[in-house]
Design a protein around this motif. Structure first.
Motif, PDB file in Angstrom:
ATOM      1  N   TYR A   8      10.927  16.450  14.031  1.00 46.32           N
ATOM      2  CA  TYR A   8       9.700  17.171  14.909  1.00 46.32           C
ATOM      3  C   TYR A   8      10.957  18.601  14.727  1.00 46.32           C
ATOM      4  O   TYR A   8      10.003  19.516  14.929  1.00 46.32           O
ATOM      5  N   HIS A   9      11.773  18.985  15.004  1.00 51.31           N
ATOM      6  CA  HIS A   9      12.877  19.482  15.049  1.00 51.31           C
ATOM      7  C   HIS A   9      13.293  20.475  13.259  1.00 51.31           C
ATOM      8  O   HIS A   9      12.888  21.049  13.066  1.00 51.31           O
ATOM      9  N   ASP A  10      12.875  19.585  12.585  1.00 55.12           N
ATOM     10  CA  ASP A  10      12.861  19.489  11.181  1.00 55.12           C
ATOM     11  C   ASP A  10      11.854  19.956  10.405  1.00 55.12           C
ATOM     12  O   ASP A  10      11.642  21.538   9.591  1.00 55.12           O
ATOM     13  N   TYR A  11      10.810  19.909  10.269  1.00 54.23           N
ATOM     14  CA  TYR A  11       9.371  19.414   9.706  1.00 54.23           C
ATOM     15  C   TYR A  11       8.149  20.488  10.722  1.00 54.23           C
ATOM     16  O   TYR A  11       6.958  20.046  10.288  1.00 54.23           O
ATOM     17  N   GLY A  12       8.486  20.310  11.636  1.00 55.63           N
ATOM     18  CA  GLY A  12       7.418  21.061  12.757  1.00 55.63           C
ATOM     19  C   GLY A  12       6.914  20.421  13.859  1.00 55.63           C
ATOM     20  O   GLY A  12       6.440  20.525  14.609  1.00 55.63           O
ATOM     21  N   THR A  13       6.440  19.365  13.235  1.00 52.58           N
ATOM     22  CA  THR A  13       5.877  18.141  13.790  1.00 52.58           C
ATOM     23  C   THR A  13       6.257  17.317  13.932  1.00 52.58           C
ATOM     24  O   THR A  13       6.740  16.470  12.638  1.00 52.58           O
ATOM     25  N   THR A  14       6.531  15.997  14.172  1.00 48.55           N
ATOM     26  CA  THR A  14       6.843  14.293  13.867  1.00 48.55           C
ATOM     27  C   THR A  14       5.996  14.019  12.834  1.00 48.55           C
ATOM     28  O   THR A  14       6.333  13.250  11.915  1.00 48.55           O
ATOM     29  N   LEU A  15       4.367  13.869  12.649  1.00 48.99           N
ATOM     30  CA  LEU A  15       4.041  13.613  11.823  1.00 48.99           C
ATOM     31  C   LEU A  15       3.914  14.579  10.460  1.00 48.99           C
ATOM     32  O   LEU A  15       4.368  13.903   9.695  1.00 48.99           O
ATOM     33  N   THR A  16       4.675  15.631  10.328  1.00 52.64           N
ATOM     34  CA  THR A  16       4.850  16.438   8.485  1.00 52.64           C
ATOM     35  C   THR A  16       5.891  15.611   8.698  1.00 52.64           C
ATOM     36  O   THR A  16       5.938  15.225   6.988  1.00 52.64           O
ATOM     37  N   GLY A  17       7.025  15.293   9.201  1.00 51.15           N
ATOM     38  CA  GLY A  17       7.874  14.232   9.044  1.00 51.15           C
ATOM     39  C   GLY A  17       7.872  12.912   8.402  1.00 51.15           C
ATOM     40  O   GLY A  17       7.674  12.485   7.148  1.00 51.15           O
ATOM     41  N   LEU A  18       6.420  11.888   8.851  1.00 47.44           N
ATOM     42  CA  LEU A  18       6.398  11.231   8.177  1.00 47.44           C
ATOM     43  C   LEU A  18       5.564  11.149   7.383  1.00 47.44           C
ATOM     44  O   LEU A  18       5.819  10.432   6.482  1.00 47.44           O
ATOM     45  N   ILE A  19       4.915  12.077   7.027  1.00 42.55           N
ATOM     46  CA  ILE A  19       3.975  12.420   5.872  1.00 42.55           C
ATOM     47  C   ILE A  19       5.314  12.570   4.477  1.00 42.55           C
ATOM     48  O   ILE A  19       5.100  11.750   3.661  1.00 42.55           O
ATOM     49  N   LYS A  20       5.974  13.001   4.795  1.00 44.66           N
ATOM     50  CA  LYS A  20       6.287  13.693   3.504  1.00 44.66           C
ATOM     51  C   LYS A  20       8.321  12.270   2.868  1.00 44.66           C
ATOM     52  O   LYS A  20       8.723  12.465   1.926  1.00 44.66           O
ATOM     53  N   LEU A  21       8.398  11.769   4.444  1.00 46.50           N
ATOM     54  CA  LEU A  21       9.655  11.338   4.199  1.00 46.50           C
ATOM     55  C   LEU A  21       9.114   9.714   3.657  1.00 46.50           C
ATOM     56  O   LEU A  21       9.094   8.645   2.821  1.00 46.50           O
ATOM     57  N   HIS A  22       7.678   8.904   4.431  1.00 48.04           N
ATOM     58  CA  HIS A  22       7.493   7.994   4.430  1.00 48.04           C
ATOM     59  C   HIS A  22       6.162   8.032   4.073  1.00 48.04           C
ATOM     60  O   HIS A  22       6.003   6.847   3.837  1.00 48.04           O
ATOM     61  N   LYS A  23       5.612   8.918   3.078  1.00 49.24           N
ATOM     62  CA  LYS A  23       3.958   8.881   3.386  1.00 49.24           C
ATOM     63  C   LYS A  23       2.805   8.114   3.806  1.00 49.24           C
ATOM     64  O   LYS A  23       2.114   7.033   3.509  1.00 49.24           O
ATOM     65  N   ILE A  24       2.695   7.915   5.065  1.00 46.36           N
ATOM     66  CA  ILE A  24       1.971   7.387   6.227  1.00 46.36           C
ATOM     67  C   ILE A  24       0.407   7.826   6.357  1.00 46.36           C
ATOM     68  O   ILE A  24       0.097   9.413   5.536  1.00 46.36           O
TER      69      ILE A  24
END
Length: 257
Positions: free
Chosen positions: A86-102
């Protein structure tokens, strides 16, 4: 809520969540900017409804649960990752998409499967929204279905021209300027004729850069460094023109002007 705390117009001092030093709102220097406003854009969570109902805490909890199941890790570690993304990517979802391809749709469906019992219909808010001249749009990092459910429970869904959710922005989220550009283009918004209402102060930076009038709806829900920084403010940042801790009262004040 007393009018003295609704400081969007007369430059009255205010506080952030009743815990920070007084802040001088610079509304006086922007007085009249709402005269040209014909598009009213509202964030959803902790903005269109008050944070005190604690509804977003349910979404927040389910985000941690989703990550724990996805990565097969303890919930405590999942919560750490959730906030880190959330802090690094703006949203938790954005981080999950970028790092885990969900699959973002699966995430949104899971985290927004919540009980709306804490929300009540708000005829006063509906009346204040209805009195606004022009168009009304919800712009959210959540899902369209979540926004529809919440707005319907509040009794204001019928007053919204449309909902611009994160899927409509191809999963580019606020605070990214690209998200705002996509919203503006999708809905034919002329930025100087628009006002953006938002509880996250950094989400108003792109709106201000585009030329929108910006309103911070202060929230008691603190889970981002930008919110912690608010406690240190002695004056509103340049990108925030007005602030209030009561959206309905603020809109009613607009109607009376």
């Amino acid at each position: 809520m007393s009018a003295a705390r609704n400081d969007g117009f007369e430059g009255r001092s205010t506080g952030i969540a009743d815990q920070s030093p007084a802040i001088a709102d610079d509304a006086a220097s922007n007085k009249g900017r709402f005269d040209a406003t014909r598009v009213w854009i509202f964030d959803l969570d902790n903005t269109l409804y008050p944070s005190k109902c604690n509804l977003f805490a349910e979404v927040d909890q389910r985000m941690g649960q989703f990550i724990a199941k996805l990565l097969a890790i303890p919930f405590e570690h999942a919560r750490y990752l959730q906030k880190r993304y959330y802090h690094d990517y703006g949203t938790t979802l954005t981080g999950l998409i970028k790092l885990h391809k969900i699959d973002p749709h699966a995430f949104l469906e899971y985290v927004h499967d919540i009980d709306l019992a804490p929300l009540s219909e708000s005829p006063q808010l509906a009346n204040a929204l209805q009195a606004l001249p022009g168009r009304r749009i919800i712009f959210t990092n959540g899902s369209r279905r979540h926004a529809e459910r919440v707005a319907e429970k509040l009794g204001v869904l019928h007053l919204m021209e449309d909902i611009c959710d994160i899927a409509a922005c191809e999963f580019i989220a606020k605070p990214s300027p690209d998200a705002f550009n996509r919203m503006v283009q999708r809905h034919g918004v002329t930025a100087p004729e628009a006002a953006m209402f938002e509880d996250m102060p950094h989400n108003l930076e792109a709106a201000h850069a585009l030329g929108m009038t910006t309103v911070l709806v202060r929230s008691d829900y603190m889970d981002h460094p930008a919110q912690a920084e608010m406690r240190k403010w002695r004056a509103l940042p340049e990108h925030i023109h007005h602030s209030t801790d009561d959206l309905t009262e603020f809109l009613e004040t607009l109607r009376k002007r």
